[in-house]
Design a protein around this motif. Structure first.
Motif, PDB file in Angstrom:
ATOM      1  N   GLY A 359       0.812  -1.208   0.000  1.00  0.00           N
ATOM      2  CA  GLY A 359       0.000   0.000   0.000  1.00  0.00           C
ATOM      3  C   GLY A 359       0.846   1.258   0.000  1.00  0.00           C
ATOM      4  N   LEU A 360       1.955   1.220   0.757  1.00  0.00           N
ATOM      5  CA  LEU A 360       2.862   2.381   0.766  1.00  0.00           C
ATOM      6  C   LEU A 360       3.478   2.608  -0.610  1.00  0.00           C
ATOM      7  CD1 LEU A 360       4.849   2.122   4.128  1.00  0.00           C
ATOM      8  CD2 LEU A 360       2.929   3.610   3.558  1.00  0.00           C
ATOM      9  N   ARG A 361       3.900   1.524  -1.242  1.00  0.00           N
ATOM     10  CA  ARG A 361       4.490   1.659  -2.577  1.00  0.00           C
ATOM     11  C   ARG A 361       3.495   2.289  -3.541  1.00  0.00           C
ATOM     12  NH1 ARG A 361       8.837  -0.789  -4.481  1.00  0.00           N
ATOM     13  NH2 ARG A 361       8.819  -2.282  -2.748  1.00  0.00           N
ATOM     14  N   GLU A 362       2.237   1.856  -3.447  1.00  0.00           N
ATOM     15  CA  GLU A 362       1.205   2.413  -4.324  1.00  0.00           C
ATOM     16  C   GLU A 362       0.980   3.895  -4.044  1.00  0.00           C
ATOM     17  OE1 GLU A 362      -3.516   1.686  -5.426  1.00  0.00           O
ATOM     18  OE2 GLU A 362      -2.448   0.325  -4.073  1.00  0.00           O
ATOM     19  N   ARG A 363       0.937   4.267  -2.762  1.00  0.00           N
ATOM     20  CA  ARG A 363       0.764   5.679  -2.399  1.00  0.00           C
ATOM     21  C   ARG A 363       1.878   6.540  -2.985  1.00  0.00           C
ATOM     22  NH1 ARG A 363      -2.316   7.199   2.187  1.00  0.00           N
ATOM     23  NH2 ARG A 363      -3.348   5.472   3.236  1.00  0.00           N
ATOM     24  N   VAL A 364       3.117   6.089  -2.798  1.00  0.00           N
ATOM     25  CA  VAL A 364       4.258   6.873  -3.250  1.00  0.00           C
ATOM     26  C   VAL A 364       4.298   6.934  -4.778  1.00  0.00           C
ATOM     27  CG1 VAL A 364       6.768   7.041  -3.236  1.00  0.00           C
ATOM     28  CG2 VAL A 364       5.555   6.369  -1.155  1.00  0.00           C
ATOM     29  N   ASP A 365       3.965   5.818  -5.432  1.00  0.00           N
ATOM     30  CA  ASP A 365       3.945   5.811  -6.900  1.00  0.00           C
ATOM     31  C   ASP A 365       2.925   6.795  -7.437  1.00  0.00           C
ATOM     32  OD1 ASP A 365       5.939   3.949  -6.982  1.00  0.00           O
ATOM     33  OD2 ASP A 365       4.610   2.235  -7.298  1.00  0.00           O
ATOM     34  N   ILE A 366       1.744   6.832  -6.823  1.00  0.00           N
ATOM     35  CA  ILE A 366       0.706   7.763  -7.259  1.00  0.00           C
ATOM     36  C   ILE A 366       1.184   9.201  -7.105  1.00  0.00           C
ATOM     37  CG2 ILE A 366      -1.601   8.651  -6.704  1.00  0.00           C
ATOM     38  CD1 ILE A 366      -2.422   5.812  -6.048  1.00  0.00           C
ATOM     39  N   ALA A 367       1.950   9.455  -6.030  1.00  0.00           N
ATOM     40  CA  ALA A 367       2.470  10.800  -5.794  1.00  0.00           C
ATOM     41  C   ALA A 367       3.639  11.144  -6.707  1.00  0.00           C
ATOM     42  CB  ALA A 367       2.898  10.951  -4.335  1.00  0.00           C
ATOM     43  N   GLY A 368       4.100  10.154  -7.510  1.00  0.00           N
ATOM     44  CA  GLY A 368       5.201  10.412  -8.425  1.00  0.00           C
ATOM     45  C   GLY A 368       6.571  10.268  -7.809  1.00  0.00           C
ATOM     46  N   GLY A 369       6.649   9.560  -6.677  1.00  0.00           N
ATOM     47  CA  GLY A 369       7.927   9.415  -5.989  1.00  0.00           C
ATOM     48  C   GLY A 369       8.537   8.033  -6.144  1.00  0.00           C
ATOM     49  N   ASP A 370       9.533   7.747  -5.311  1.00  0.00           N
ATOM     50  CA  ASP A 370      10.235   6.462  -5.317  1.00  0.00           C
ATOM     51  C   ASP A 370      10.102   5.825  -3.939  1.00  0.00           C
ATOM     52  OD1 ASP A 370      11.151   6.929  -7.933  1.00  0.00           O
ATOM     53  OD2 ASP A 370      12.803   8.150  -7.157  1.00  0.00           O
ATOM     54  N   PHE A 371       9.955   4.489  -3.918  1.00  0.00           N
ATOM     55  CA  PHE A 371       9.802   3.774  -2.654  1.00  0.00           C
ATOM     56  C   PHE A 371      10.631   2.501  -2.714  1.00  0.00           C
ATOM     57  CE2 PHE A 371       7.811   0.507  -0.046  1.00  0.00           C
ATOM     58  CZ  PHE A 371       7.689   1.152   1.168  1.00  0.00           C
ATOM     59  N   SER A 372      11.305   2.198  -1.606  1.00  0.00           N
ATOM     60  CA  SER A 372      12.052   0.945  -1.501  1.00  0.00           C
ATOM     61  C   SER A 372      11.957   0.440  -0.069  1.00  0.00           C
ATOM     62  CB  SER A 372      13.519   1.149  -1.908  1.00  0.00           C
ATOM     63  OG  SER A 372      14.150   2.070  -1.034  1.00  0.00           O
ATOM     64  N   ALA A 373      11.961  -0.873   0.071  1.00  0.00           N
ATOM     65  CA  ALA A 373      11.909  -1.506   1.390  1.00  0.00           C
ATOM     66  C   ALA A 373      12.619  -2.844   1.296  1.00  0.00           C
ATOM     67  CB  ALA A 373      10.466  -1.682   1.850  1.00  0.00           C
ATOM     68  N   GLY A 374      13.526  -3.094   2.224  1.00  0.00           N
ATOM     69  CA  GLY A 374      14.247  -4.357   2.198  1.00  0.00           C
ATOM     70  C   GLY A 374      15.241  -4.458   3.328  1.00  0.00           C
ATOM     71  N   SER A 375      15.899  -5.586   3.376  1.00  0.00           N
ATOM     72  CA  SER A 375      16.860  -5.854   4.449  1.00  0.00           C
ATOM     73  C   SER A 375      18.076  -4.949   4.306  1.00  0.00           C
ATOM     74  CB  SER A 375      17.294  -7.315   4.408  1.00  0.00           C
ATOM     75  OG  SER A 375      16.167  -8.168   4.576  1.00  0.00           O
ATOM     76  N   SER A 376      18.630  -4.600   5.424  1.00  0.00           N
ATOM     77  CA  SER A 376      19.848  -3.785   5.450  1.00  0.00           C
ATOM     78  C   SER A 376      20.964  -4.581   6.107  1.00  0.00           C
ATOM     79  CB  SER A 376      19.597  -2.481   6.216  1.00  0.00           C
ATOM     80  OG  SER A 376      19.246  -2.755   7.556  1.00  0.00           O
ATOM     81  N   THR A 377      22.146  -4.028   6.110  1.00  0.00           N
ATOM     82  CA  THR A 377      23.283  -4.714   6.717  1.00  0.00           C
ATOM     83  C   THR A 377      23.053  -4.896   8.212  1.00  0.00           C
ATOM     84  OG1 THR A 377      24.371  -2.586   7.027  1.00  0.00           O
ATOM     85  CG2 THR A 377      24.891  -3.803   5.006  1.00  0.00           C
ATOM     86  N   GLY A 378      23.483  -6.017   8.731  1.00  0.00           N
ATOM     87  CA  GLY A 378      23.343  -6.294  10.153  1.00  0.00           C
ATOM     88  C   GLY A 378      22.012  -6.921  10.508  1.00  0.00           C
ATOM     89  N   GLY A 379      21.270  -7.369   9.512  1.00  0.00           N
ATOM     90  CA  GLY A 379      20.002  -8.033   9.800  1.00  0.00           C
ATOM     91  C   GLY A 379      18.846  -7.100  10.048  1.00  0.00           C
ATOM     92  N   GLY A 380      19.023  -5.815   9.804  1.00  0.00           N
ATOM     93  CA  GLY A 380      17.943  -4.872  10.020  1.00  0.00           C
ATOM     94  C   GLY A 380      17.062  -4.714   8.789  1.00  0.00           C
ATOM     95  N   PHE A 381      16.267  -3.655   8.798  1.00  0.00           N
ATOM     96  CA  PHE A 381      15.321  -3.413   7.701  1.00  0.00           C
ATOM     97  C   PHE A 381      15.269  -1.912   7.442  1.00  0.00           C
ATOM     98  CE2 PHE A 381      11.257  -3.367   5.443  1.00  0.00           C
ATOM     99  CZ  PHE A 381      11.340  -4.541   4.700  1.00  0.00           C
ATOM    100  N   LEU A 382      15.212  -1.551   6.167  1.00  0.00           N
ATOM    101  CA  LEU A 382      15.245  -0.137   5.786  1.00  0.00           C
ATOM    102  C   LEU A 382      14.072   0.166   4.858  1.00  0.00           C
ATOM    103  CD1 LEU A 382      16.595   2.675   5.583  1.00  0.00           C
ATOM    104  CD2 LEU A 382      17.943   1.760   3.663  1.00  0.00           C
ATOM    105  N   VAL A 383      13.327   1.209   5.214  1.00  0.00           N
ATOM    106  CA  VAL A 383      12.240   1.719   4.367  1.00  0.00           C
ATOM    107  C   VAL A 383      12.624   3.130   3.954  1.00  0.00           C
ATOM    108  CG1 VAL A 383       9.814   2.404   4.261  1.00  0.00           C
ATOM    109  CG2 VAL A 383      10.480   0.306   5.470  1.00  0.00           C
ATOM    110  N   ARG A 384      12.614   3.386   2.653  1.00  0.00           N
ATOM    111  CA  ARG A 384      12.996   4.706   2.150  1.00  0.00           C
ATOM    112  C   ARG A 384      11.981   5.169   1.120  1.00  0.00           C
ATOM    113  NH1 ARG A 384      15.809   7.658  -1.655  1.00  0.00           N
ATOM    114  NH2 ARG A 384      17.241   9.245  -0.808  1.00  0.00           N
ATOM    115  N   ALA A 385      11.581   6.442   1.215  1.00  0.00           N
ATOM    116  CA  ALA A 385      10.609   7.009   0.280  1.00  0.00           C
ATOM    117  C   ALA A 385      11.011   8.431  -0.075  1.00  0.00           C
ATOM    118  CB  ALA A 385       9.207   6.997   0.879  1.00  0.00           C
ATOM    119  N   ARG A 386      10.866   8.758  -1.348  1.00  0.00           N
ATOM    120  CA  ARG A 386      11.074  10.128  -1.823  1.00  0.00           C
ATOM    121  C   ARG A 386       9.771  10.600  -2.443  1.00  0.00           C
ATOM    122  NH1 ARG A 386      11.570  12.592  -6.386  1.00  0.00           N
ATOM    123  NH2 ARG A 386      11.484  10.610  -7.524  1.00  0.00           N
ATOM    124  N   ILE A 387       9.169  11.639  -1.857  1.00  0.00           N
ATOM    125  CA  ILE A 387       7.866  12.117  -2.305  1.00  0.00           C
ATOM    126  C   ILE A 387       7.989  13.552  -2.820  1.00  0.00           C
ATOM    127  CG2 ILE A 387       5.449  12.490  -1.655  1.00  0.00           C
ATOM    128  CD1 ILE A 387       7.467  10.620   0.813  1.00  0.00           C
TER     129      ILE A 387
END
Length: 393
Positions: A359-387
Motif C-alpha cells: 500500500g505504501l508503494r502504491e501511495r508513493v507511486d501515485i504521488a510520483g515518488g520512489d519507494f524501496s523496502a528491504g533488508s539492510s546490513t546487520g540483519g535490520g530493515f530499511l524503508v525509504r521514500a522520496r515524495i
C-alpha cells in the motif's frame, strides 16, 4: 452572464423531455400557416398544389404535434408523422410541417430500442405504394427521384442510429469510469483503515502486554495504561475522520467537526508517532532536516503514512530494535528513511495482512515518488521514500 446561462441550461435539462420537445412541434404547427411558409414544404411526386381545407389541419397536426413525444414514444411519433406526410403529399398541400418526417426518422433511429428492423422493413414496404400513387397523381417524376428521396430518409435513420450507438457507448464508458472510481476509492479507504487500525492496535497490544508485568510498579503501570488510553482515543479520532469521508452528512455534525480538527496529520506531527512508539518501549531516534515549504500538496500525508507503517512494522517484527527515523525537507521533495538494526526480538506482536508495504508503494507511486523496502546490513530493515512536493492528493 455566463453563470446565468449555465443556470438556465441546467434548469432546461431538468425539464421533462416532452416539455423540451414541445417547442419543436409548435414551430412546425405554426410555421405551416404562416403566409411566407405556406405551401413551401416538401414536394414528392409533383402533385399539384391545392388550397388548404379541413383535411389540411389533420395533416399538419399529424406531422407536427407528435414531435412532442418523439423521444418518449419514437415509434408512435414516426407512425403518425408518416401518415400525416402521406396525406400532405397525396392531397398536394405541401405544408411546412411535411419537413418533420426526417426529424421523426432521426428520432426513431436514435431512441427506438425494440423492433428496429421490423420498423425499417415496414416503412420501406409502405413507401412503395406511396411512391406509385404519387407517380400517378403527379407529373410523373422519374423513379430516380423517388429512390433519391428514399435514400435521404434512410440517411436520417442512419444518423439517428449513429447517435444511439454513440450515446450507448458513452453511457457504458461512464459506468466503467464510475466502477473504476468506486474500486479505487474502496482501495484507498481500505488502505487508510489498514494504516489506522494496524498502527494503533499494534501499539495498544504491545502496551497492554507490557502492563501485565508492571503490577509491582504502580507508577509505571499508570503510565502504560495512560498510553493505551491515549492511543485508543487517537484511533477513534482517525476512524471518525474516515467515517466522515464515507458519509458526507457527517460534515454538519459535531462528531465530524472534532474528527476534522484532529484528522490524520502532516509531517510536522511525525514526532507524535515517535513518542507513541517510545512509550511502547521501542527505542526510536528522530531526526528532521530542512524546513517544510508552505504548500506540499499531499506529500506530507504520504510521508506521515510511510513513517507510521514503518514504525508499526518495526514494533511488530523487530520489537526492541533500535529504530531510526529521518525526515528531510527540500523545496522539491520530502525524503523519509526508517531503519532498524535487527538487535531486538523478531516475534510479531500482531499478525499482519501483508498489504502494508504494498500500500505504501502504491501511495508513493501515485504521488510520483520512489519507494524501496528491504533488508539492510546487520540483519535490520530499511524503508525509504522520496515524495515530490506538490503531488496530487
Amino acid at each position: 452572464m455566463e453563470e446565468a446561462g449555465r443556470r438556465l441550461g441546467g434548469w432546461w435539462r431538468r425539464l421533462d423531455v416532452t416539455i423540451r420537445d414541445l417547442p419543436l412541434g409548435v414551430l412546425f404547427l405554426v410555421g405551416s400557416f404562416l403566409p411566407a411558409l405556406r405551401s413551401n414544404g416538401t414536394v414528392l411526386g409533383g402533385v399539384p398544389i391545392r388550397p388548404y381545407d379541413v383535411l389540411t389541419l389533420v395533416a399538419v397536426l399529424l406531422t407536427s404535434l407528435p414531435l412532442t413525444v418523439r423521444r418518449r414514444w419514437p415509434l408512435v411519433t414516426l407512425a403518425l408523422v408518416s401518415c400525416g406526410f402521406a396525406i400532405d403529399q397525396l392531397r398536394g398541400y405541401h405544408t411546412f410541417s411535411g419537413a418533420a418526417l426526417p426529424i421523426a426518422l432521426l428520432s426513431a433511429g436514435s431512441h427506438l430500442d425494440r423492433r428496429r428492423r421490423a420498423c425499417v422493413l415496414a416503412l420501406s414496404v409502405a413507401y412503395v405504394p406511396l411512391a406509385v400513387a404519387l407517380s400517378r397523381l403527379g407529373r410523373g417524376e422519374s423513379p430516380e427521384e423517388f429512390v433519391t428521396f428514399f435514400l435521404a430518409l434512410a440517411l436520417a435513420w442512419g444518423a439517428g442510429g449513429w447517435l444511439r450507438t454513440t450515446r450507448i457507448a458513452e453511457g457504458e464508458r461512464r459506468k466503467r469510469v464510475a466502477a473504476e472510481t468506486r474500486a479505487a476509492e474502496r482501495s484507498r479507504i481500505a488502505g487508510e483503515l489498514h494504516d489506522v487500525v494496524t498502527h494503533h492496535v499494534t501499539a495498544m497490544v504491545v502496551q497492554a502486554e507490557a502492563a501485565r508485568y508492571l503490577t509491582a510498579a504502580p507508577d509505571r503501570l499508570e503510565q502504560s495504561l495512560t498510553a493505551i488510553s491515549e492511543t485508543g482515543r487517537r484511533a477513534i479520532t482517525d476512524l471518525r475522520h474516515l467515517l466522515d469521508l464515507l458519509n458526507p452528512d457527517h460534515n454538519t455534525s459535531t462528531w465530524a467537526a472534532e474528527a476534522n480538527e484532529s484528522r490524520t496529520p502532516a509531517v510536522g506531527t511525525v514526532l507524535t508517532l515517535v513518542e507513541q512508539m517510545r512509550r511502547t518501549g521501542q527505542p526510536v531516534e528522530f531526526t528532521e532536516e530542512g524546513t517544510p515549504p508552505a504548500s506540499t500538496g499531499s506529500a506530507d500525508l504520504v510521508a506521515y503514512r510511510v513513517v507510521q507503517e514503518a514504525l508499526t512494522n518495526a514494533l511488530k517484527y523487530a520489537r526492541g530494535s533500535r529504530t531510526s527515523v529521518q525526515v528531510r525537507h527540500s523545496d522539491r521533495e520530502i525524503t523519509v528513511e526508517v531503519s532498524t538494526d535487527g538487535s531486538g526480538s523478531r516475534a510479531a506482536a500482531v499478525g499482519g495482512s501483508g498489504r502494508g508495504l504494498a500500500g505504501l508503494r502504491e501511495r508513493v507511486d501515485i504521488a510520483g515518488g520512489d519507494f524501496s523496502a528491504g533488508s539492510s546490513t546487520g540483519g535490520g530493515f530499511l524503508v525509504r521514500a522520496r515524495i515530490p512536493v506538490g503531488s496530487p492528493s
